[in-house]
Write an enzyme that holds these catalytic residues in place. Sequence first.
Site, PDB file in Angstrom:
ATOM      1  N   HIS A  63      36.370  30.589  44.397  1.00 14.34           N
ATOM      2  CA  HIS A  63      35.565  31.740  44.806  1.00 14.34           C
ATOM      3  C   HIS A  63      35.014  31.498  46.203  1.00 14.34           C
ATOM      4  CE1 HIS A  63      32.563  28.973  43.216  1.00 14.34           C
ATOM      5  NE2 HIS A  63      31.568  29.743  43.634  1.00 14.34           N
ATOM      6  N   HIS A  65      31.901  31.334  47.550  1.00 15.16           N
ATOM      7  CA  HIS A  65      30.622  30.723  47.899  1.00 15.16           C
ATOM      8  C   HIS A  65      30.844  29.560  48.862  1.00 15.16           C
ATOM      9  CE1 HIS A  65      28.028  32.413  44.376  1.00 15.16           C
ATOM     10  NE2 HIS A  65      27.927  33.154  45.463  1.00 15.16           N
ATOM     11  N   ASP A  67      29.715  26.593  49.367  1.00 15.39           N
ATOM     12  CA  ASP A  67      29.899  25.200  48.959  1.00 15.39           C
ATOM     13  C   ASP A  67      31.304  24.938  48.420  1.00 15.39           C
ATOM     14  OD1 ASP A  67      29.035  26.872  46.789  1.00 15.39           O
ATOM     15  OD2 ASP A  67      28.579  25.105  45.577  1.00 15.39           O
ATOM     16  N   HIS A  68      32.130  25.977  48.383  1.00 16.09           N
ATOM     17  CA  HIS A  68      33.506  25.817  47.929  1.00 16.09           C
ATOM     18  C   HIS A  68      34.540  26.092  49.029  1.00 16.09           C
ATOM     19  CE1 HIS A  68      32.593  25.569  43.505  1.00 16.09           C
ATOM     20  NE2 HIS A  68      31.449  26.046  43.980  1.00 16.09           N
ATOM     21  N   HIS A 140      30.834  34.528  36.820  1.00 18.35           N
ATOM     22  CA  HIS A 140      29.890  33.986  37.790  1.00 18.35           C
ATOM     23  C   HIS A 140      29.168  35.179  38.429  1.00 18.35           C
ATOM     24  CE1 HIS A 140      28.121  30.986  40.246  1.00 18.35           C
ATOM     25  NE2 HIS A 140      28.832  31.195  41.346  1.00 18.35           N
ATOM     26  N   ASP A 211      32.937  27.966  39.167  1.00 16.55           N
ATOM     27  CA  ASP A 211      31.582  28.199  38.672  1.00 16.55           C
ATOM     28  C   ASP A 211      31.601  29.311  37.635  1.00 16.55           C
ATOM     29  OD1 ASP A 211      31.064  26.410  40.659  1.00 16.55           O
ATOM     30  OD2 ASP A 211      29.663  27.685  41.768  1.00 16.55           O
ATOM     31  N   HIS A 269      30.205  19.477  39.531  1.00 16.80           N
ATOM     32  CA  HIS A 269      29.294  20.489  40.067  1.00 16.80           C
ATOM     33  C   HIS A 269      27.895  20.240  39.509  1.00 16.80           C
ATOM     34  CE1 HIS A 269      27.947  24.577  41.326  1.00 16.80           C
ATOM     35  NE2 HIS A 269      28.928  24.452  42.209  1.00 16.80           N
TER      36      HIS A 269
END
Length: 312
Positions: A63, A65, A67-68, A140, A211, A269
């Site tokens: 996805h 976000h 942090d990914h 998510h 997530d 995570h």
Amino acid sequence: MQLQFLGTGAGMPSKERNVTSIALKLLDEIGSIWLFDCGEATQHQILQTAIKPRRVDKIFITHMHGDHIYGLPGFLGSRSFLGGESPLTIVGPAEVKDFVEATIRYSKTHLTYPIHFVEVQEGVVYEDEHFIVHAKKLQHVIDCFGYRVEQKDLPGQLLVDKVQKFGVPRGPLYRELKSGRDITLEDGAIVRAADVLSEAKKGFTVTILGDTKYCNTSIELSKEADIVVHEATFDSSTTDLAASYGHSTNTEAASIAKLANAKNLILTHLSARFLKADIERLVNESQTIFPSTFAADDFALFELKNSTLMKQ
């Protein structure tokens, strides 16, 4: 097959954990490495491993976000500097293409290889003669996907005594049979590979979930998997809070693995608020539900050998 965790933290980096990235090392199988997510500083983490960026030929993004995905531009640029010339495939949400192309364009980065973008949708997102990858949407706060990597069944062992009875000369024809292909001898006789091979060996299955809060889709993707990689951003005392943020607890991850009849579970995570003693507690709690539970640390290397998972 090996799994190496390049980042195991949630949301932002900490002193102990970088943000999410996982390397699926298929060097023995097909000579390549696949990345799942590419959080900020993934390329820095790779410097501490034996991974060669040019061996990475596929990246699967769960996805959008930060942090990914924030590690993508740097990794892609460094792959060029380090001699990467072979094509790279990026599978992920449609916005990944816009993000990568914009950052490459505005930073004036020159890539020495082409990138092929595949927009992830539910169903098969990749298939070749060795592997098939399925994707499904999780639950998510934004669209997020889980991936199920299935190795196709391998040909059985060549039964040499049977081959010799058919009068097959040693050499290339042996290799053809071992690869599962029928052959024709000089006299016109056909030797079927099925007649000279033992039973096919079942391939492995690895499920890597993005997530998500607890959901049935996670169970479906994890069915009978040899390894399930599941987030554990929260612990069992904060189940409702976890769900409100679109995340899962350690015990929910264990329940997913149990209901899916998986063989092994790896928690990742992990929130920065969890200290070393907390991680031990998370694992112990999870093991009361699903005994074969591990927690991933940055750089942890797991190897699946003869259906047994070993942490290096």
